[in-house]
Design a protein around this motif. Structure first.
Motif, PDB file in Angstrom:
ATOM      1  N   VAL A 109       0.853  -1.180   0.000  1.00  0.00           N
ATOM      2  CA  VAL A 109       0.000   0.000   0.000  1.00  0.00           C
ATOM      3  C   VAL A 109       0.887   1.228   0.000  1.00  0.00           C
ATOM      4  O   VAL A 109       1.869   1.294   0.749  1.00  0.00           O
ATOM      5  CB  VAL A 109      -0.913   0.017   1.248  1.00  0.00           C
ATOM      6  N   PRO A 110       0.607   2.235  -0.830  1.00  0.00           N
ATOM      7  CA  PRO A 110       1.423   3.444  -0.871  1.00  0.00           C
ATOM      8  C   PRO A 110       1.471   4.133   0.482  1.00  0.00           C
ATOM      9  O   PRO A 110       0.593   3.967   1.329  1.00  0.00           O
ATOM     10  CB  PRO A 110       0.708   4.324  -1.910  1.00  0.00           C
ATOM     11  N   ALA A 111       2.504   4.954   0.660  1.00  0.00           N
ATOM     12  CA  ALA A 111       2.720   5.636   1.934  1.00  0.00           C
ATOM     13  C   ALA A 111       1.569   6.560   2.294  1.00  0.00           C
ATOM     14  O   ALA A 111       1.312   6.822   3.468  1.00  0.00           O
ATOM     15  CB  ALA A 111       4.034   6.411   1.881  1.00  0.00           C
ATOM     16  N   ASN A 112       0.834   7.089   1.301  1.00  0.00           N
ATOM     17  CA  ASN A 112      -0.269   8.002   1.601  1.00  0.00           C
ATOM     18  C   ASN A 112      -1.522   7.266   2.082  1.00  0.00           C
ATOM     19  O   ASN A 112      -2.537   7.892   2.386  1.00  0.00           O
ATOM     20  CB  ASN A 112      -0.602   8.865   0.381  1.00  0.00           C
ATOM     21  N   GLY A 113      -1.448   5.936   2.170  1.00  0.00           N
ATOM     22  CA  GLY A 113      -2.554   5.156   2.689  1.00  0.00           C
ATOM     23  C   GLY A 113      -3.637   4.831   1.682  1.00  0.00           C
ATOM     24  O   GLY A 113      -4.515   4.035   1.979  1.00  0.00           O
ATOM     25  N   ARG A 114      -3.615   5.424   0.508  1.00  0.00           N
ATOM     26  CA  ARG A 114      -4.627   5.159  -0.515  1.00  0.00           C
ATOM     27  C   ARG A 114      -4.021   4.288  -1.606  1.00  0.00           C
ATOM     28  O   ARG A 114      -3.154   4.732  -2.347  1.00  0.00           O
ATOM     29  CB  ARG A 114      -5.142   6.465  -1.122  1.00  0.00           C
ATOM     30  N   ALA A 115      -4.437   3.058  -1.651  1.00  0.00           N
ATOM     31  CA  ALA A 115      -3.935   2.167  -2.692  1.00  0.00           C
ATOM     32  C   ALA A 115      -4.423   2.649  -4.053  1.00  0.00           C
ATOM     33  O   ALA A 115      -5.588   3.009  -4.217  1.00  0.00           O
ATOM     34  CB  ALA A 115      -4.413   0.744  -2.440  1.00  0.00           C
ATOM     35  N   LYS A 116      -3.534   2.671  -5.015  1.00  0.00           N
ATOM     36  CA  LYS A 116      -3.926   3.065  -6.361  1.00  0.00           C
ATOM     37  C   LYS A 116      -4.766   1.964  -7.011  1.00  0.00           C
ATOM     38  O   LYS A 116      -4.652   0.793  -6.669  1.00  0.00           O
ATOM     39  CB  LYS A 116      -2.684   3.339  -7.206  1.00  0.00           C
ATOM     40  N   VAL A 117      -5.623   2.378  -7.912  1.00  0.00           N
ATOM     41  CA  VAL A 117      -6.383   1.408  -8.690  1.00  0.00           C
ATOM     42  C   VAL A 117      -5.422   0.729  -9.654  1.00  0.00           C
ATOM     43  O   VAL A 117      -4.736   1.396 -10.433  1.00  0.00           O
ATOM     44  CB  VAL A 117      -7.526   2.089  -9.475  1.00  0.00           C
ATOM     45  N   LYS A 118      -5.367  -0.580  -9.604  1.00  0.00           N
ATOM     46  CA  LYS A 118      -4.428  -1.330 -10.441  1.00  0.00           C
ATOM     47  C   LYS A 118      -5.117  -1.708 -11.747  1.00  0.00           C
ATOM     48  O   LYS A 118      -6.077  -2.478 -11.747  1.00  0.00           O
ATOM     49  CB  LYS A 118      -3.922  -2.560  -9.692  1.00  0.00           C
ATOM     50  N   VAL A 119      -4.604  -1.160 -12.829  1.00  0.00           N
ATOM     51  CA  VAL A 119      -5.167  -1.382 -14.159  1.00  0.00           C
ATOM     52  C   VAL A 119      -4.206  -2.255 -14.951  1.00  0.00           C
ATOM     53  O   VAL A 119      -3.015  -1.958 -15.040  1.00  0.00           O
ATOM     54  CB  VAL A 119      -5.389  -0.055 -14.903  1.00  0.00           C
ATOM     55  N   VAL A 120      -4.726  -3.315 -15.531  1.00  0.00           N
ATOM     56  CA  VAL A 120      -3.955  -4.138 -16.456  1.00  0.00           C
ATOM     57  C   VAL A 120      -4.596  -4.008 -17.829  1.00  0.00           C
ATOM     58  O   VAL A 120      -5.802  -4.241 -17.990  1.00  0.00           O
ATOM     59  CB  VAL A 120      -3.910  -5.613 -16.027  1.00  0.00           C
ATOM     60  N   ALA A 121      -3.801  -3.620 -18.820  1.00  0.00           N
ATOM     61  CA  ALA A 121      -4.285  -3.449 -20.190  1.00  0.00           C
ATOM     62  C   ALA A 121      -3.572  -4.445 -21.091  1.00  0.00           C
ATOM     63  O   ALA A 121      -2.348  -4.602 -20.998  1.00  0.00           O
ATOM     64  CB  ALA A 121      -4.038  -2.022 -20.669  1.00  0.00           C
ATOM     65  N   SER A 122      -4.310  -5.094 -21.947  1.00  0.00           N
ATOM     66  CA  SER A 122      -3.684  -6.050 -22.860  1.00  0.00           C
ATOM     67  C   SER A 122      -2.729  -5.345 -23.813  1.00  0.00           C
ATOM     68  O   SER A 122      -1.679  -5.881 -24.160  1.00  0.00           O
ATOM     69  CB  SER A 122      -4.744  -6.817 -23.647  1.00  0.00           C
ATOM     70  N   LEU A 123      -3.094  -4.121 -24.222  1.00  0.00           N
ATOM     71  CA  LEU A 123      -2.305  -3.368 -25.196  1.00  0.00           C
ATOM     72  C   LEU A 123      -1.899  -2.023 -24.619  1.00  0.00           C
ATOM     73  O   LEU A 123      -2.583  -1.457 -23.765  1.00  0.00           O
ATOM     74  CB  LEU A 123      -3.103  -3.147 -26.485  1.00  0.00           C
ATOM     75  N   THR A 124      -0.808  -1.492 -25.116  1.00  0.00           N
ATOM     76  CA  THR A 124      -0.271  -0.234 -24.601  1.00  0.00           C
ATOM     77  C   THR A 124      -1.201   0.941 -24.839  1.00  0.00           C
ATOM     78  O   THR A 124      -1.204   1.898 -24.061  1.00  0.00           O
ATOM     79  CB  THR A 124       1.095   0.056 -25.247  1.00  0.00           C
ATOM     80  N   ASP A 125      -2.009   0.885 -25.883  1.00  0.00           N
ATOM     81  CA  ASP A 125      -2.936   1.989 -26.165  1.00  0.00           C
ATOM     82  C   ASP A 125      -3.979   2.120 -25.068  1.00  0.00           C
ATOM     83  O   ASP A 125      -4.307   3.231 -24.633  1.00  0.00           O
ATOM     84  CB  ASP A 125      -3.622   1.774 -27.514  1.00  0.00           C
ATOM     85  N   PHE A 126      -4.496   1.000 -24.623  1.00  0.00           N
ATOM     86  CA  PHE A 126      -5.482   1.034 -23.540  1.00  0.00           C
ATOM     87  C   PHE A 126      -4.833   1.478 -22.235  1.00  0.00           C
ATOM     88  O   PHE A 126      -5.446   2.185 -21.434  1.00  0.00           O
ATOM     89  CB  PHE A 126      -6.130  -0.341 -23.378  1.00  0.00           C
ATOM     90  N   GLY A 127      -3.585   1.093 -22.037  1.00  0.00           N
ATOM     91  CA  GLY A 127      -2.859   1.572 -20.866  1.00  0.00           C
ATOM     92  C   GLY A 127      -2.644   3.070 -20.916  1.00  0.00           C
ATOM     93  O   GLY A 127      -2.786   3.767 -19.906  1.00  0.00           O
ATOM     94  N   ALA A 128      -2.318   3.581 -22.105  1.00  0.00           N
ATOM     95  CA  ALA A 128      -2.117   5.017 -22.261  1.00  0.00           C
ATOM     96  C   ALA A 128      -3.402   5.784 -21.976  1.00  0.00           C
ATOM     97  O   ALA A 128      -3.376   6.848 -21.330  1.00  0.00           O
ATOM     98  CB  ALA A 128      -1.606   5.329 -23.669  1.00  0.00           C
ATOM     99  N   LEU A 129      -4.528   5.265 -22.446  1.00  0.00           N
ATOM    100  CA  LEU A 129      -5.809   5.933 -22.198  1.00  0.00           C
ATOM    101  C   LEU A 129      -6.171   5.869 -20.713  1.00  0.00           C
ATOM    102  O   LEU A 129      -6.734   6.831 -20.165  1.00  0.00           O
ATOM    103  CB  LEU A 129      -6.899   5.295 -23.053  1.00  0.00           C
TER     104      LEU A 129
END
Length: 301
Positions: free
Chosen positions: A16-36
């Protein structure tokens, strides 16, 4: 063994990040979806992409680390229409993550949020080698679809992380404004070449060419994903001789010798284009479309 590797990585790697708020973990099959997802999510998301931007997204080697990423994901984004059918489903099963299964907020099949082209009238048997049995899945190269996908990502992120809703909406508005400005610029540059005839190696440019006002007249592959025989290439050249084809387009991972042969025989230009964010040094989705437009206009001027 594969699942035990997943469990071990999860035990060692989730923090968990130091600020206590876990980031939303996104997995994208392709880099374009990750970029968006990065455009919309900003610093509230952590994005992992699976396929490299310089490999054929239909054929990706499934790595144990991919299942680890999927097991930890809050949101999965993938092209759908069976683009990833050969490698993604086994990884999802191994990950055993209910948050990213169909029907959950963490499951985004892009083919369900954009209009698909080239959908078959009847059933298509993948045993023939056709990798587009449900229609053309290469939707993201049309910037209108880029915006549609960003909207869908925003909706999913808001459902997963309601506290970040205002941030996601503000980021979407900013992205839409910047993309809209560039789309008007790109269309102005492409306008003089409306109706230009283009041959593609693989039918991954259908959406871009339609948006750009160019005309896809043929593909070098006899079926999407089926390598052409010499006889296929010869027949294509004979069929298109004198038709006024100006460009023969392909990505870097397709055989350049076939592309050059067709271009030379038809008096056209062979053009290599990046089809995914990160290819050819592109740093984001808007940068990718910019590079494609620059290359096309440069080849036609």
């Amino acid at each position: 063994m594969f699942r035990s590797v997943v469990v071990l990585f999860l035990a060692l790697g989730l923090a968990v990040p130091a600020n206590g708020r876990a980031k939303v973990k996104v997995v994208a099959s392709l880099t374009d979806f990750g970029a968006l997802a990065r455009e919309v999510g900003g610093d509230r998301v952590e994005v992992v992409t699976l396929a490299s931007p310089t490999q054929d997204p239909h054929f990706v080697d499934a790595r144990p680390s991919f299942a680890v990423d999927l097991a930890a994901a809050d949101l999965l984004i993938y092209a759908g229409a069976e683009l990833e059918a050969g490698w993604l489903p086994p990884l999802i099963r191994t990950a055993g993550n209910g948050r990213i299964l169909p029907g959950q907020p963490g499951h985004l099949n892009v083919a369900t949020v954009v209009p698909l082209r080239e959908t078959p009238a009847g059933s298509v048997d993948r045993s023939t080698g056709d990798v587009h049995p449900q229609g053309n899945p290469h939707t993201w190269v049309d910037p209108r679809n880029g915006l549609r996908i960003a909207v869908a990502v925003t909706q999913r992120l808001k459902a997963i992380d309601a506290e970040g809703a205002e941030v996601y909406e503000a980021n979407l508005r900013d992205f839409a404004r910047r993309l809209g400005d560039k789309m008007r610029e790109w269309k102005d540059r492409l306008a003089p070449f409306a109706g230009t005839k283009v041959i593609v190696y693989h039918q991954s440019w259908t959406y871009f060419l339609e948006w750009a006002g160019l005309v896809e007249v043929a593909a070098i592959e006899p079926l999407p994903g089926v390598p052409p025989a010499d006889s296929d290439v010869t027949a294509l050249v004979e069929a298109q001789r004198g038709a006024g084809v100006k460009l023969v387009v392909a990505e870097s991972f397709y055989p350049s010798d076939r592309v050059r042969f067709v271009a030379e025989r038809l008096g056209a230009k062979a053009l290599e284009l990046p089809a995914m964010t990160g290819a050819d040094g592109t740093t984001g989705y808007i940068d990718l479309i910019q590079r494609i437009v620059d290359r096309v206009v440069g080849a036609l001027e």
